[in-house]
Every structure is written in C-alpha cells, then in structure tokens.
Design a protein around this motif. Sequence first.
Motif, mmCIF file in Angstrom:
data_model
loop_
_atom_site.group_PDB
_atom_site.id
_atom_site.type_symbol
_atom_site.label_atom_id
_atom_site.label_comp_id
_atom_site.label_asym_id
_atom_site.label_seq_id
_atom_site.Cartn_x
_atom_site.Cartn_y
_atom_site.Cartn_z
ATOM 1 N N GLN A 147 0.846 -1.201 0.000
ATOM 2 C CA GLN A 147 0.000 0.000 0.000
ATOM 3 C C GLN A 147 0.876 1.244 0.000
ATOM 4 O OE1 GLN A 147 -2.132 2.715 3.211
ATOM 5 N NE2 GLN A 147 -2.469 0.531 3.583
ATOM 6 N N VAL A 148 0.579 2.185 -0.894
ATOM 7 C CA VAL A 148 1.287 3.469 -0.927
ATOM 8 C C VAL A 148 0.244 4.582 -0.769
ATOM 9 C CG1 VAL A 148 2.801 5.003 -2.227
ATOM 10 C CG2 VAL A 148 3.033 2.517 -2.466
ATOM 11 N N THR A 149 0.277 5.293 0.352
ATOM 12 C CA THR A 149 -0.687 6.352 0.634
ATOM 13 C C THR A 149 0.041 7.690 0.727
ATOM 14 O OG1 THR A 149 -2.161 4.847 1.808
ATOM 15 C CG2 THR A 149 -2.425 7.185 2.273
ATOM 16 N N GLN A 150 -0.469 8.687 -0.005
ATOM 17 C CA GLN A 150 0.180 10.001 -0.091
ATOM 18 C C GLN A 150 -0.773 11.100 0.367
ATOM 19 O OE1 GLN A 150 1.458 10.926 -4.060
ATOM 20 N NE2 GLN A 150 2.175 12.981 -3.526
ATOM 21 N N TYR A 151 -0.235 12.024 1.165
ATOM 22 C CA TYR A 151 -1.003 13.210 1.567
ATOM 23 C C TYR A 151 -0.816 14.264 0.489
ATOM 24 C CZ TYR A 151 -2.720 16.941 4.627
ATOM 25 O OH TYR A 151 -3.428 17.980 5.192
ATOM 26 N N ILE A 152 -1.889 14.740 -0.119
ATOM 27 C CA ILE A 152 -1.789 15.630 -1.275
ATOM 28 C C ILE A 152 -2.350 17.033 -1.030
ATOM 29 C CG2 ILE A 152 -1.782 13.742 -2.943
ATOM 30 C CD1 ILE A 152 -4.772 14.241 -3.394
ATOM 31 N N SER A 153 -2.828 17.297 0.176
ATOM 32 C CA SER A 153 -3.398 18.607 0.477
ATOM 33 C C SER A 153 -2.297 19.630 0.784
ATOM 34 C CB SER A 153 -4.345 18.506 1.677
ATOM 35 O OG SER A 153 -4.787 19.783 2.083
ATOM 36 N N ASP A 154 -2.536 20.885 0.440
ATOM 37 C CA ASP A 154 -1.615 21.966 0.802
ATOM 38 C C ASP A 154 -1.805 22.424 2.253
ATOM 39 O OD1 ASP A 154 -0.468 22.049 -1.708
ATOM 40 O OD2 ASP A 154 -1.948 23.478 -2.488
ATOM 41 N N GLU A 155 -2.904 21.992 2.860
ATOM 42 C CA GLU A 155 -3.190 22.374 4.235
ATOM 43 C C GLU A 155 -2.394 21.503 5.208
ATOM 44 O OE1 GLU A 155 -5.101 24.916 5.164
ATOM 45 O OE2 GLU A 155 -5.355 25.364 3.010
ATOM 46 N N PRO A 156 -1.968 22.078 6.329
ATOM 47 C CA PRO A 156 -1.299 21.239 7.345
ATOM 48 C C PRO A 156 -2.279 20.220 7.918
ATOM 49 C CG PRO A 156 -1.771 23.428 8.209
ATOM 50 C CD PRO A 156 -2.081 23.496 6.744
ATOM 51 N N TRP A 157 -1.707 19.149 8.424
ATOM 52 C CA TRP A 157 -2.545 18.097 8.999
ATOM 53 C C TRP A 157 -3.340 18.630 10.186
ATOM 54 C CZ3 TRP A 157 -5.358 14.329 8.104
ATOM 55 C CH2 TRP A 157 -5.590 13.253 8.972
ATOM 56 N N GLY A 158 -2.712 19.357 11.056
ATOM 57 C CA GLY A 158 -3.420 20.090 12.092
ATOM 58 C C GLY A 158 -3.851 19.304 13.312
ATOM 59 N N TRP A 159 -3.298 18.137 13.520
ATOM 60 C CA TRP A 159 -3.683 17.344 14.684
ATOM 61 C C TRP A 159 -3.051 17.905 15.963
ATOM 62 C CZ3 TRP A 159 -7.342 14.006 15.785
ATOM 63 C CH2 TRP A 159 -7.239 13.204 16.927
ATOM 64 N N TYR A 160 -1.793 18.329 15.862
ATOM 65 C CA TYR A 160 -1.102 18.912 17.010
ATOM 66 C C TYR A 160 -1.012 20.426 16.818
ATOM 67 C CZ TYR A 160 0.275 14.063 17.773
ATOM 68 O OH TYR A 160 0.264 12.727 17.970
#
Length: 503
Positions: free
Chosen positions: A484-497
Amino acid sequence: MAIRIPPRQLFIDGEWREPVKKHRIPIINPSTEEIIGNIPAATAEDVELAVSAARRALSRNKGRDWASATGAHRAKYLRAIAAKVTERKAELAKLEAIDCGKPLDEAAWDIDDVAGCFEYYADLAEALDAKQKSPVSLPMEAFKCHVLREPIGVVGLITPWNYPLLMATWKVAPALAAGCAAILKPSELASVTCLELAEVCKEVGLPPGVLNILTGYGVEAGAPLACHPDVDKVAFTGSSATGRKIMTAAASVIKPVTLELGGKSPIILFEDFDLDKAAEWTIFGCFWTNGQICSATSRLIVHESIAAEFLDRLVKWIKNIKISDPLEEGCRLGPVVSEGQYEKVMQFITTAKNEGATILCGGVRPQHLKKGFFIEPTVITDVTTSMQIWREEVFGPVLCVKTFSTEDEAIELANDTQYGLGAAVISKDLERCERVTKALQAGIVWVNCSQPCFCQAPWGGNKRSGFGRELGEWGLENYLSLKQVTQYISDEPWGWYQSPSKL
C-alpha cells in the motif's frame, strides 16, 4: 536396445553443476524394473548455492534485475520456453512416460499443457504492468492511495512425481511471471523432464539464477529448502504427511506456504444418467495417470436403484482398458511409479479384503506382464465407511463403492472425509447438480465429468487437502506481495497537534 537416460547435473545459477557430495540416485523404469540412468542427489550444501544464486538474480545489475523488469520483458522468456517445449514435445513425452510410467498419449497431453501454461502466464505477466499503481478509492480527499504488486522474492517449489513437468510448471510459470527467483525440487522418483526444463531455460537465455533445479531426496534437499531463512515462500504439492513437515519447517522462520495435498474425492452418480457415459467418466476420474492423482474420484457413491447394472457395465469397460508398457500404442494404463508404491497399493487391497470388502475386479498383477509395477484396475465393493480403503488415499488404480438412496445421504457420504480437494456429481438434473455442488466440501467440483483441468481456473482444496490456490490469476497472486502506498496531497497542514509557531 535398452533405454538409457542421458546423465544431467544440478542446474544452479544458469550452469550445470555436480552436487557438492557427488551423490547420485538411480532412475528405475517402472515398466521393466531396470536401472536406466541416474540423477544428481542435492544436499543442504547445494541448496545453499541455489538460494544464493536466486538472491543474486533479484539484486544484480543495479535495478535491472528480474524482479524489477517489466512483466512484458519476463513474458518474452515465458513464451520462448513454451515454444521450446512444444518443439521438443515428442521427446519430452517419451522421457516422461519412461520415467514415471504414464501412458505416452497422456504424457503428450501433459506436455501440451506445460506449453499452454507458460503461454498463459506470459499473458498475465504482461497484464501485470497495467495493474501496477492500482488506485484505491479513499473517503478523504486529502489523500490518494495505490497498490503495488511486487514479487515475493526467492521461492522454494517442491513438486510430485505423478505429473513431473506439469506440476513443476504450475509453480514455475507463475513464479517467474511475478518476478520471483525460484528453486525447484522435483520428486526423486521422476525428475528427468524437470532437468530437461533446465536445458530449455539455458537455450532461451533465461538470466542466471532465476530458475535453479535441484534433484534429490526430500530429507536431504527438500527439508533444507523449506526451512532456509533466505527463501521467502514455499509451495508444495504432495502427501499430507510431508505437507505437515513443510508447514512446520516454514513456521520456524515464519514464511508463507501454499499446500496442495492428498485427497479421497467422491463421485456421486444419480439414477438418471446414461450408464456408458457415466462408466467412462468414472474410469477416467479414478484410473487416469494410473490412478496416481491427488484429486482422483476414487470413492464411487452410486444410487442403489442402478448400482448392480452400473457396476456390471463398469467392469466391462474396465476389461477393455489396454494395460501395457506406456510406449505401446493405445496404452491406457501403465505401471505405478515405483516398487514402494506398488507394495503400498497392494497392501491397501489386501487390507480391504481382510476387513471384509469384496474385490469385484482387478486387485492383481496382469497375467501378461511378468515385470514392472503393474496393477490391474481394481473395483472394491461391500465397503463400510470405517474401512481404510474408504478413508485413506491409495494413489493407485483402486475404486471403492458405496450405494445411497437419497440426495442427502449421498452428500453426507461424500463429505465424511478428512480431505476436501475434488468431487464430482453426475446427473441429468442440473438443478440437483447445482444443489449438490454447493453442499460438497471441496475446492474443485466437476459436473457430469471428472478430472478435466484448465490453467485458467483455480486449483486447490479444503480441510487436510491443503490451502491456497494454484493456476489462474490466483496462482500468480501466490507469488506477489501487495504494498500500500498512501500520499497526503493537500496543501493544508494536517493540524492534529498545535503548531509552535502559533503559540
């Protein structure tokens, strides 16, 4: 002139090599009991050399290795192998008939299937290129995902003697198509055509180490292959007892295993079918390959209303079978593979008689054949479900018979076994065939036939007949690892922390 098999060596890293310990195993013609040659006997030292060669095949040439090559590139080799096998069909069929006792016409059919199997997996290897980076739909738009199909690595392939080259091909072709490097260990009782496959691979220029072939005994060569830490997967076809040992060995280093093991398959004959057609399929289902088939439908479950008439008809068909040297024209039953197998089958027949069963026909050596491991096709009646002959795999030309009165009783008899490889149902009523098919606990069910096999369809069993499937697309999947290859493609920060820059 006496038949002689030309000597071969082990095939390691694209070259012929003498075994480290120089040991060899005699080749015995099962039709004449004569020694007609010998094969090399590999040991753990040779396994080590073969595994190292296979590892190099997956890592040489800075990324231009067998594993990273395109499926289309690998397909060219598979098609070249298929063409060479077809070109040598007559020679290979004769060698197979001599080596394992298979009638020549059957052996020729098998060689056609070998070539067809390599062609089929060449097609799948090409199709594999288009499946790379298969997208996976996700519920979050900020991510995209795809799946890579990668070769599992170095694989150990351990194969039986009843279909020497074909059973090897069922494993070798998909393994190579997937991009694996393989070590093939065929049975010591019939290895000649597998060594000829090595010569074919050499002729077509298969890269060194991609396929290595080690002949030898199971304890000396098969066991060290199964437990070798640098072998990433083991695929085995053979007895359930050996399958347990393979599983145990593989478990010690935690590697995947595919097992195609024994069987005691039923054939259910209902009262509405043409008796002659049923007789031929019953014979084919049990006596094809001299009865030495893991999927043999060797338990006949026949409706009580036609049992007497059908058995009378069946015996007449059996009496018409030509039993002879496999090379004779029209041979339909040859010898079992070895003296040990002959004695084992004859002991099954003796035990059945001692337990109270009746030998309806056969059960003896044919009178006209004074040498060779020949056994007349045998039908045994008055069998109970507790008898050894009903419950255990014979692996010889022996059919045992029970009657039934209802559909439910037939299904219960069929499923009352530790095995679950094959089964057959014979009836004109196709709705009944469909009901029975769904109720049978088997990986393969034949309707109005028995034993036909196609490389496009999955093959394998349930219960003590093993697990995993060979052939078809399922066979290729055996030798692939999914990534499995999963990529984050959003320009927004993840924002969890919480970001320190915003404090």
